[in-house]
Design a protein around this motif. Structure first.
Motif, PDB file in Angstrom:
ATOM      1  N   VAL A 142       4.518   5.220  -5.704  1.00 53.23           N
ATOM      2  CA  VAL A 142       4.541   5.071  -7.057  1.00 53.23           C
ATOM      3  C   VAL A 142       3.665   6.264  -7.797  1.00 53.23           C
ATOM      4  CG1 VAL A 142       4.151   3.574  -9.095  1.00 53.23           C
ATOM      5  CG2 VAL A 142       5.466   2.787  -7.315  1.00 53.23           C
ATOM      6  N   GLN A 143       2.307   6.393  -7.014  1.00 49.60           N
ATOM      7  CA  GLN A 143       1.364   7.272  -7.598  1.00 49.60           C
ATOM      8  C   GLN A 143       1.735   8.750  -7.538  1.00 49.60           C
ATOM      9  OE1 GLN A 143      -1.468   6.417  -9.078  1.00 49.60           O
ATOM     10  NE2 GLN A 143      -1.516   8.712  -9.383  1.00 49.60           N
ATOM     11  N   ALA A 144       2.397   8.782  -6.512  1.00 47.64           N
ATOM     12  CA  ALA A 144       3.009  10.212  -6.219  1.00 47.64           C
ATOM     13  C   ALA A 144       3.951  10.772  -7.378  1.00 47.64           C
ATOM     14  CB  ALA A 144       3.636  10.483  -4.870  1.00 47.64           C
ATOM     15  N   ASN A 161       2.731   1.619  -3.365  1.00 48.03           N
ATOM     16  CA  ASN A 161       1.800   2.093  -4.340  1.00 48.03           C
ATOM     17  C   ASN A 161       1.637   3.469  -4.298  1.00 48.03           C
ATOM     18  OD1 ASN A 161       1.565  -0.420  -5.604  1.00 48.03           O
ATOM     19  ND2 ASN A 161      -0.396  -1.180  -4.309  1.00 48.03           N
ATOM     20  N   ALA A 162       1.276   4.020  -3.051  1.00 43.07           N
ATOM     21  CA  ALA A 162       1.057   5.292  -3.018  1.00 43.07           C
ATOM     22  C   ALA A 162       2.317   6.186  -3.399  1.00 43.07           C
ATOM     23  CB  ALA A 162       0.553   5.749  -1.605  1.00 43.07           C
ATOM     24  N   ARG A 179       4.752  14.589  -3.389  1.00 42.02           N
ATOM     25  CA  ARG A 179       3.536  15.120  -3.341  1.00 42.02           C
ATOM     26  C   ARG A 179       3.490  16.834  -2.955  1.00 42.02           C
ATOM     27  NH1 ARG A 179       1.478  10.434  -1.288  1.00 42.02           N
ATOM     28  NH2 ARG A 179       1.691  11.283   0.796  1.00 42.02           N
ATOM     29  N   LYS A 193       4.191   9.374 -10.269  1.00 39.97           N
ATOM     30  CA  LYS A 193       3.403   9.152 -11.643  1.00 39.97           C
ATOM     31  C   LYS A 193       2.668  10.807 -11.800  1.00 39.97           C
ATOM     32  CE  LYS A 193       2.404   4.543 -12.477  1.00 39.97           C
ATOM     33  NZ  LYS A 193       1.322   3.493 -12.336  1.00 39.97           N
ATOM     34  N   GLU A 194       2.588  11.336 -10.697  1.00 36.88           N
ATOM     35  CA  GLU A 194       1.747  12.714 -10.842  1.00 36.88           C
ATOM     36  C   GLU A 194       2.802  13.932 -11.204  1.00 36.88           C
ATOM     37  OE1 GLU A 194      -0.221  13.162  -7.138  1.00 36.88           O
ATOM     38  OE2 GLU A 194      -1.430  11.290  -7.458  1.00 36.88           O
ATOM     39  N   ARG A 198       0.717  -1.220   0.080  1.00 38.27           N
ATOM     40  CA  ARG A 198       0.247   0.090  -0.073  1.00 38.27           C
ATOM     41  C   ARG A 198       0.745   1.332   0.039  1.00 38.27           C
ATOM     42  NH1 ARG A 198      -3.252  -1.334   3.783  1.00 38.27           N
ATOM     43  NH2 ARG A 198      -1.991  -0.368   5.694  1.00 38.27           N
TER      44      ARG A 198
END
Length: 170
Positions: free
Chosen positions: A24-26, A21-22, A159, A28-29, A18
């Motif tokens: 990786v998402q950051a 994944n967070a 972020r 990707k942004e 989890r």
């Protein structure tokens, strides 16, 4: 940051996934052209290399039991340094010239290697065992500090930077 203490191996693996994944998402942004931007501090690419370096230390030293100086990639061993900031600076200089695509591949690969090693460990070793190179540290502390806690710390930084349009400080 307070360490979350998973009660089972499954909980630990889920927490790692989890948080990763967070992270990786950051990442990707952040637009691709900004991943290597670092006017004063670390770029997102540098953060990715930093996380990978510490995952490598976790895998090779804490889990496999190799001495710290053998926990790094390449021919140059990790020198005896006095504190984490000095180690981070050494890692930074080791990877500064590495192309983004190589950092991405290593980032993805090392995460998978760490996750596989953790999946192969017994629940008792994960939750109650000791680090193989630092017997005063539990395996849980070593894993937390080099996975979910580390991912959460840097995902938050990325972020913030993405929102502010600036680079991370070392």
């Amino acid at each position: 940051m307070t360490m979350q203490s998973p009660q089972t191996k499954s909980d630990m693996i889920e927490l790692i996934r989890r948080s990763h994944n967070a992270l990786v998402q950051a990442i990707k942004e952040v637009p691709d052209e900004q991943l290597t931007a670092a006017e004063s501090g670390w770029s997102v690419k540098d953060i990715m290399a930093h996380i990978t370096a510490w995952e490598r230390v976790l895998l090779r030293s804490h889990i496999e039991g190799r001495p710290y100086e053998q926990a790094v990639e390449g021919g140059e061993p990790l020198p005896q340094l006095d504190n984490v900031d000095e180690i981070n600076d050494w890692f930074y200089h080791q990877s500064a010239a590495t192309p983004l695509e190589d950092v991405r591949m290593d980032f993805d690969s090392m995460y998978q290697r760490v996750l596989t090693a953790i999946q192969q460990m017994t629940e008792a070793d994960l939750l109650r065992g000791q680090s193989r190179v630092r017997p005063e540290a539990s395996m849980l502390e070593a894993i937390a500090g080099n996975t979910w806690e580390h991912y959460d710390e840097h995902a938050a930084t990325i972020r913030q930077l993405s929102a502010a349009g600036s680079e991370p400080q070392r």
